[in-house]
Design an enzyme around this catalytic site. Sequence first.
Site, PDB file in Angstrom:
ATOM      1  N   TYR A 118       0.818  -1.212   0.000  1.00 47.79           N
ATOM      2  CA  TYR A 118       0.000   0.000   0.000  1.00 47.79           C
ATOM      3  C   TYR A 118       0.851   1.261   0.000  1.00 47.79           C
ATOM      4  CZ  TYR A 118      -3.487   3.388   1.529  1.00 47.79           C
ATOM      5  OH  TYR A 118      -4.317   4.472   1.620  1.00 47.79           O
ATOM      6  N   TRP A 120       1.041   5.794  -1.394  1.00 52.57           N
ATOM      7  CA  TRP A 120       0.682   6.839  -2.352  1.00 52.57           C
ATOM      8  C   TRP A 120       1.672   7.000  -3.494  1.00 52.57           C
ATOM      9  CZ3 TRP A 120      -2.552  11.546  -2.415  1.00 52.57           C
ATOM     10  CH2 TRP A 120      -3.790  11.319  -1.798  1.00 52.57           C
TER      11      TRP A 120
END
Length: 777
Positions: A118, A120
């Site tokens: 996970y 950004w």
Amino acid sequence: MAGDTGPVAAYPTSAHWGAFDVLVRDGRVVGVRPDPDDPAPSPVIGNVPDAQHHATRVDRPAVRRRWLERGPGPDPRRGGADDEYVAVDWDTALDLVAGEVDRVRREHGNAAVFGGSYGWASAGRFHHAQSQLHRFLNTVGGYTRSVNTYSHAAVEVLLPHVVGAAGTHDLLHRPPTWEAIAEHTDLLVSFGGLRTSNTWVSSGGRAAHTAEPGMREAARRGVEFVSVSPLRDDTAAELGARWVSAAPGTDAAILLALIHVLVVEDLADTAFLERCTVGWPRLRDYVLGGSGGVPRSPEWAAEISGVAAGELRDLARRMARGRTLVNVGWSVQRARYGEQPLWAGVALAACLGQIGLPGGGFATGYGSMGNYGGGSTPIALPRLPQGRNPVDSLIPVARVADMLLCPGEPFDFDGRRLRYPDVRLVYWAGGNPFHHHQDLARLRRAFARPDTVVVNETHWTATARHADVVLPVTTTLERDDIAASRGDLRLRVMRRAVPPHGAARDEYDIFTGLAERLGAAEEFTGGRTAGEWLRHLYEEWRDRQGRADAGLPDFAAFWADGGVDVPHRVADTALFGEFRADPEAHPLGTPSGRIELYSETVAGFGYSDCPGHPVWLGTPERPGSAARRWPLTLVANQPSERLHSQQDMGAHSRAGKVADRAPVRLHPVDAAARGIAGGDVVRLFNDRGSCLAGAVLDDGVRPGVVQLSTGAWFDPSSSEVTCAHGNPNAVTADVGTSRLSQGCTGQLASVEVERFTGAVPPVRAFVPPRVVERGER
Ligand SMILES: Nc1nc2c(c(=O)[nH]1)N[C@H]1C(S)=C(S)[C@@H](COP(=O)(O)OP(=O)(O)OC[C@H]3O[C@@H](n4cnc5c(=O)[nH]c(N)nc54)[C@H](O)[C@@H]3O)O[C@H]1N2
Ligand SMILES: Nc1nc2c(c(=O)[nH]1)N[C@H]1C(S)=C(S)[C@@H](COP(=O)(O)OP(=O)(O)OC[C@H]3O[C@@H](n4cnc5c(=O)[nH]c(N)nc54)[C@H](O)[C@@H]3O)O[C@H]1N2
Ligand SMILES: [Mo]
């Protein structure tokens, strides 16, 4: 911001924090300048120049000496202060990683590879790290994946039960625009505030920052704002909002009390409730204290939340008087029992009877993300196809440490009972779990468990420092790409501005190299170079716009122009308007077709931490005696100095530090009681861990609350504290929102704070680890 000699070239580019120009001289970034078309540029761009050339850039592939010498296996010393890396050439590094992927899949099966990874990463539709990693892993047999987000897992899991999957999608992506709010809304009540600095960010980067001017214009046109929050500055002063200072984690109680007022004062829209919802009688009964319960009155909620009963009563009456929009920000659900305030927020909006009317009803995301309320574009953005994952093993994203620590053990998730896979290889690209996960001391124990950890990174983050193999990756300034966020106004060209740092490679080249070694090159590349992929993704997107947009330029013209406006923008919709007008003809995707204020499905799961209708389950962290030991509530919100942990060494981020550390804000009364003065180094602690931070006294913080934003690079180098730099995840709890969503609960934690009287350790987070040549000691 540029230097004073030599010619400077400007390269328009994009980051999650917006579009801007990078100024380059002699192959180095020497400054940045806001995009001239951005009405409200973000100061976060000021971090870019320092980060680009910082000493913590990974410049060569590196392998942990202990892993290189001992081979794969669990290692309690992974990430230890004495860890040392050996520099290797690319062929050696790729041989090692490909060999390990192959060994693990053959010996343990592909579910033993965790590619959940996970994070950004960076803006850019093609070089998106996770998409690249997932596509690669899918070509070599698949991987255990993670589902949902740290941002709003409770929204993603609970709301489909309440308003259906499509309704949830619309709530996240097609809420009323700021223009519609200015036109139709009388009162916007936001739980979790409307933090301006949060709207600087949109995933993928947004052509222009429209939220801040949008809010200001709405206020100018008479929209009234109420900000329910522990921090006064969660809503910009110029909006003239009424600040309802509430104890964190008590929103569900407040919302139930507002419903109570609407019921007892006969202000609830019973016609709407009967026509468009199911379960209202049960919820009403609960709120009124039927079947021996407690009435959820304003007096009851005042005790819990610290908001006066009279203020709650006034607020409910005011909400019923005009067009009201109820916003539950994502922070509010990023805590234990985070499902409850969301569900209660929908229930309150249903009682007001304005769901489906322009500028009224329920929303979740204003003030959380810059593109929320900025309009939508129904046709999906260009996206690298990820292929198909043949492995069905999955975890809710925030259960990563549980997975590594408890292989084979069962867990609950949205009505299913699943088991954690036995993961041997962790591959992370584009995220920083030692930023984002809770209880970092526990995460370190978890990262000791797998045989091998591989991390692709631009910088030596704490996560890279827990890896056995670190592969250096280019930044967005070192590669060509295309940028846009959801609902964006413009698709923009990101042109390479500087050469790659050291030996850094694009993710695409790294995974091509790995796929070649595993016999999957053709499948991974699809026979295209990176440049051909960009053209292909653009042309495919252009085709999807349909005939009416035959006028869109071809790739060459798009590239030369630097961008193209996104067509088919939907300026506005009345969310749930069709459903409201005719619920029979336009049912929601729930079992009843209506808004479920009571869900048989959720009730059927039998979860005591998320029953069949919204309830008050108590304050999120540790009541009773623990509450007396850790009397302060830590609010670990998003940093205004940067995006998460990215570019923490940059100028704008550094300017916010106090005594070299992350700033922690506390009320002067709480500070005085502890002998703390502004500028002091303080220690935040509980029984899970501790971190140092620099004290800032501020009466805009509710008494009893301390605020330390996320994102200071984790620094475990001092033996006295878990983190010497101020990462709040040193003290947060690694527990899910509930068995339903299993979401991240990092927003709140119970702590104590004291003045730090020991010898203050230096911050070592920005000193890269020792990397030696092969054979060197
Ligand atoms: N206590 C607490 N914790 C929280 C939260 C909270 O409210 N409180 N919020 C949570 C939320 S909502 C989120 S979204 C998470 C965010 O957590 P993350 O998304 O993990 O945080 P970032 O710092 O953005 O990490 C991205 C990493 O990707 C790297 N990177 C950038 N570009 C590239 C690239 O092209 N390739 C590769 N391989 N790497 C790249 C960056 O250097 C950086 O280390 O944090 C969560 N953690
Ligand atoms: N500058 C910047 N912007 C960002 C990010 C970033 O890292 N930097 N991260 C982005 C990401 S990934 C996400 S998911 C969003 C997150 O968006 P949000 O979750 O909305 O943002 P936060 O800043 O975590 O929280 C907003 C405010 O909620 C308040 N709050 C905390 N707990 C409670 C509570 O129990 N009740 C009430 N009523 N209020 C509470 C806090 O005072 C806090 O300042 O932000 C995005 N925007
Ligand atoms: Mo997030």
